[in-house]
Design a protein around this motif. Structure first.
Motif, PDB file in Angstrom:
ATOM      1  N   ASP A  49     -11.668 100.045   0.199  1.00 47.02           N
ATOM      2  CA  ASP A  49     -12.525  99.040  -0.119  1.00 47.02           C
ATOM      3  C   ASP A  49     -13.744  99.243   0.382  1.00 47.02           C
TER       4      ASP A  49
ATOM      5  N   THR B 156      -5.367  98.066 -10.432  1.00 52.22           N
ATOM      6  CA  THR B 156      -6.719  97.152 -10.195  1.00 52.22           C
ATOM      7  C   THR B 156      -6.292  96.250  -9.178  1.00 52.22           C
ATOM      8  N   SER B 157      -7.030  95.684  -8.391  1.00 52.91           N
ATOM      9  CA  SER B 157      -7.030  94.444  -7.386  1.00 52.91           C
ATOM     10  C   SER B 157      -6.265  93.350  -8.039  1.00 52.91           C
TER      11      SER B 157
ATOM     12  N   THR C  25      -8.508  90.616  -9.557  1.00 53.50           N
ATOM     13  CA  THR C  25      -9.097  91.068 -10.851  1.00 53.50           C
ATOM     14  C   THR C  25      -9.351  89.943 -12.058  1.00 53.50           C
TER      15      THR C  25
ATOM     16  N   THR D 181     -13.585  89.936  -1.425  1.00 53.17           N
ATOM     17  CA  THR D 181     -13.229  89.126  -2.729  1.00 53.17           C
ATOM     18  C   THR D 181     -12.846  87.754  -2.518  1.00 53.17           C
TER      19      THR D 181
ATOM     20  N   ASN E  37     -13.485  96.086  -8.298  1.00 53.32           N
ATOM     21  CA  ASN E  37     -12.032  95.904  -8.326  1.00 53.32           C
ATOM     22  C   ASN E  37     -11.464  96.741  -9.500  1.00 53.32           C
TER      23      ASN E  37
ATOM     24  N   PHE F  85     -10.466 100.815  -9.176  1.00 52.88           N
ATOM     25  CA  PHE F  85      -9.330 101.279  -8.454  1.00 52.88           C
ATOM     26  C   PHE F  85      -8.243 101.908  -9.221  1.00 52.88           C
TER      27      PHE F  85
END
Length: 670
Positions: A20, A56-57, A60, A110, A295, A298
């Motif tokens: 991150d 992805t996070s 998201t 986030t 995000n 990734f």
């Protein structure tokens, strides 16, 4: 210079707990273009054994939802803001727009950003939602009143309480508008249908129509309506209306005035809400956009249980800064492999790397297509030649001054908040300066304005005029200059093309596509010199031999169709004659406007002195606008069509740094 920025390929491995931080730092720095390696991991068995694609996070989806909601709120607040009306604020906004106010924001993770977004949106919504609902109610009531006004207006000649026209269990009342042409046909139909029906009619204010009130028993309602629909009958809905039409009109108009005042009050409240929250919400939207992009990146990475791996491109000049950013953000827990690109296999992104004066013209090259990584970047040449071609097409000192001034205003005004507009402003200034220079030496300042109206002698020329290229006296010399400029421009393109092909190792293409034209031109030059200056001799025969050699080369390298390229090459050369045509048309039309102005002033009694300035200003502004646009398009065309065709390949992907675009926010401290 003359080549795109040299690139380095990065492969970065770091512990997942630093991922991150590394992504955020690289995002803010905007140095590296991140490559998507997820597909390679899935398709390559060797990679698949050690890595799996990252995802992805989990935040998201939430970020996207909040971004959508914030965008809608920002648009609503923007529409509610008070705006100055009129031409003056519009002109002021063009010449001197207010600078963008940036909001200082904290560095948030986030979850903190999500909490902040929910809190801000909640506060704004608590102020806007009740007022939105109130406006909807007012608009709904206004629509009802407008319908009542329309119905009452149409039925104003029927002095009857509309509440009495409500339908009952046995009687049906239909009211509406019918064209006079079909009225008789309708009445004839009713005679055949029943005698249990009464029709009241009045002529409508709009000619050709009748207003009808039809009373019939319930059983005939559908048959009557069915017939009316075939005749394009406009039915009035008066359900809920009570009172005579005149009373309804008076009451509705009074209530609508009240609604307008109430709505104005609510809109003023919303304008205050917009004034209080718009900039904060706009900044929040930017933060969410940045977080969403951060995000989503990734999904381009690969990962193991404890590490992540990602790849990217960085310009060689920014390599040290990128390595330092990665080292700092991962606290030294990273491995970065730096390699040179494989020009044959890698899809290398291209970033143009030019001196400051040429930077504005990079948009022209990118608009056509970014150059291949190994080929010549023509931006610098374009920065030099494009304004000259524009000036040649315009060749008008007066118009050039105006274009340069407009360019400066754009640069200082709209360019303050937009890099694109700043670049356009600088280009217009350069173009205007060349138009002034070429206009002065070719005797064109708003046509023949000065000789005609100041000196009173149209045979005189500006003192800055070079007699041999006076556009009003010797256009043939300007044509020769245009063709010579074209030949030089084309040969420059051929030389670049030959260089590009030789660098790629494609010597045959260089000989057949570029070098052959140099040989052909040399043959023609020797032939011309030998014949015209020496009356023949060995020089002329040498020219003939070289010319024939060039034809043989054309056929050898390009086949029999190579001969047809001769007409194409000649067409390219002659295309530069447009420089003369546009130059003469600008000055010629400007002079025509001057002549018309003089005729109006001298030959129209009394009002001629008023009409003449209007003709002059209107005519010159129209000519300036059309000729400026024409000069711009044709200068661009000579580059895209004639010049680039000699060498340019392009087609590369443009370098797009993974960058947090902060237009409305600045990172503050936390």
């Amino acid at each position: 210079m003359f080549k795109p920025a040299r690139m380095k390929k990065l492969r970065i491995i770091t512990l997942d707990k630093y991922a991150d931080s590394a992504v955020s730092s690289l995002h803010e720095a905007g140095l590296v273009q991140i490559e998507d390696i997820s597909e390679r991991i899935q398709q390559d068995a060797e990679w698949r054994q050690i890595l799996k694609p990252s995802s992805t996070s989990p935040f998201t989806g939430k970020i996207s939802s909040l971004l959508m909601k914030t965008s809608g709120t920002v648009d609503f607040l923007k529409s509610m803001a008070k705006k100055e009306k009129g031409i003056l604020p519009l002109v002021k906004g063009f010449i001197n727009p207010p600078p963008i106010k940036k909001v200082e924001v904290e560095t948030l993770d986030t979850e903190e950003l999500i909490q902040k977004a929910e809190r801000l949106l909640g506060e704004v919504e608590s102020q806007t939602k009740p007022r939105e609902e109130k406006i909807n109610q007012l608009d709904s009531r206004k629509t009802e009143l407008e319908n009542a006004l329309r119905v009452a207006g149409n039925l104003s000649n029927f002095d009857v309480d509309l509440g009495l026209l409500e339908e009952s269990d046995y009687v049906s009342v239909i009211a509406g508008k019918l064209s006079s042409e079909t009225y008789d046909k309708f009445m004839g139909y009713l005679k055949d249908l029943t005698n249990e029906i009464v029709v009241f009619d009045q002529d409508d204010e709009s000619k050709g129509f009748k207003i009808l009130v039809i009373v019939t028993v319930k059983t005939h309602q559908e048959e009557v309506l069915s017939q009316l629909r075939k005749m394009e009958f406009e039915r009035f809905e008066f359900s809920g209306l009570n009172g005579k039409p005149s009373e309804i009109i008076q009451k509705s108009e009074s209530e609508m005035e009240s609604i307008a005042r109430e709505k104005e009050s609510v809109l003023n409240d919303l304008a205050e809400v917009s004034n209080e929250w718009f900039e904060q919400l706009r900044a929040l939207k930017e933060e969410l956009e940045i977080e969403k992009q951060r995000n989503e990146v990734f999904s381009s990475f690969g990962e193991t249980d404890k590490t992540v791996l990602f790849e990217g491109w960085v310009p060689e000049k920014k390599l040290k800064k990128a390595l330092l950013t990665i080292e700092t953000s991962t606290e030294g827990h990273s491995i970065v492999d730096v390699t040179d690109p494989d020009v044959e296999k890698d899809n290398i992104p291209v970033q143009l790397d030019n001196p400051k004066f040429a930077k504005p013209y990079e948009m022209f090259v990118n608009m056509y297509s970014p150059p291949d990584y190994r080929e010549i970047d023509p931006t610098i040449l374009m920065a030099i030649v494009f304004p000259f071609f524009f000036g040649f097409c315009l060749t008008e000192a007066g118009y050039g001054i105006i274009d340069a001034m407009v360019g400066y205003i754009i640069f200082r005004g709209l360019g303050r908040n937009s890099k694109t507009m700043a670049n356009m402003g600088l280009i217009m200034v350069a173009c205007g300066v060349w138009a002034v220079i070429l206009g002065l030496v070719t005797n064109s300042f708003i046509g023949d304005l000065i000789p005609r109206f100041i000196w009173g002698d149209t045979s005189m020329a500006l003192p800055t005029t070079i007699p041999s290229i006076n556009s009003f006296a010797h256009p043939e010399n300007i044509l020769i200059i245009a063709i010579v400029v074209g030949v030089i421009h084309l040969n420059l393109g051929l030389a670049i093309g030959a260089y590009n092909n030789i660098v790629r190792g494609d010597t045959k293409e260089a000989l057949g596509a570029q070098i052959v034209w140099f040989i052909l031109e040399a043959g023609i030059a020797l032939l011309a010199i030998g014949y015209l200056l020496l009356g023949g001799g060995i020089l002329m025969y040498a020219g003939v031999g070289i010319f024939v050699l060039s034809l043989i080369m054309l056929v050898y390298f390009n086949g029999m169709f190579g001969i047809m390229d001769l007409s194409g090459f000649l067409g390219n050369v002659l295309s530069y004659a447009r420089l003369l045509a546009l130059a003469l048309s600008t000055g010629g039309i400007a002079m025509t406007v001057n002549i018309l102005t003089g005729i109006c002033a001298e030959m129209i009694p009394l009002i001629g002195i008023i009409i003449a300035p209007i003709v002059f200003v209107g005519g010159q502004i129209a000519n300036l606008a059309f000729q400026t646009l024409g000069a711009f398009i044709n200068a661009l065309r000579l580059h895209y069509v004639e010049f680039f065709a000699q060498f340019y390949i392009g087609g590369s992907q443009k370098f797009k740094a993974f960058r947090a675009k902060r237009k409305f926010t600045d990172i503050g401290g936390k």
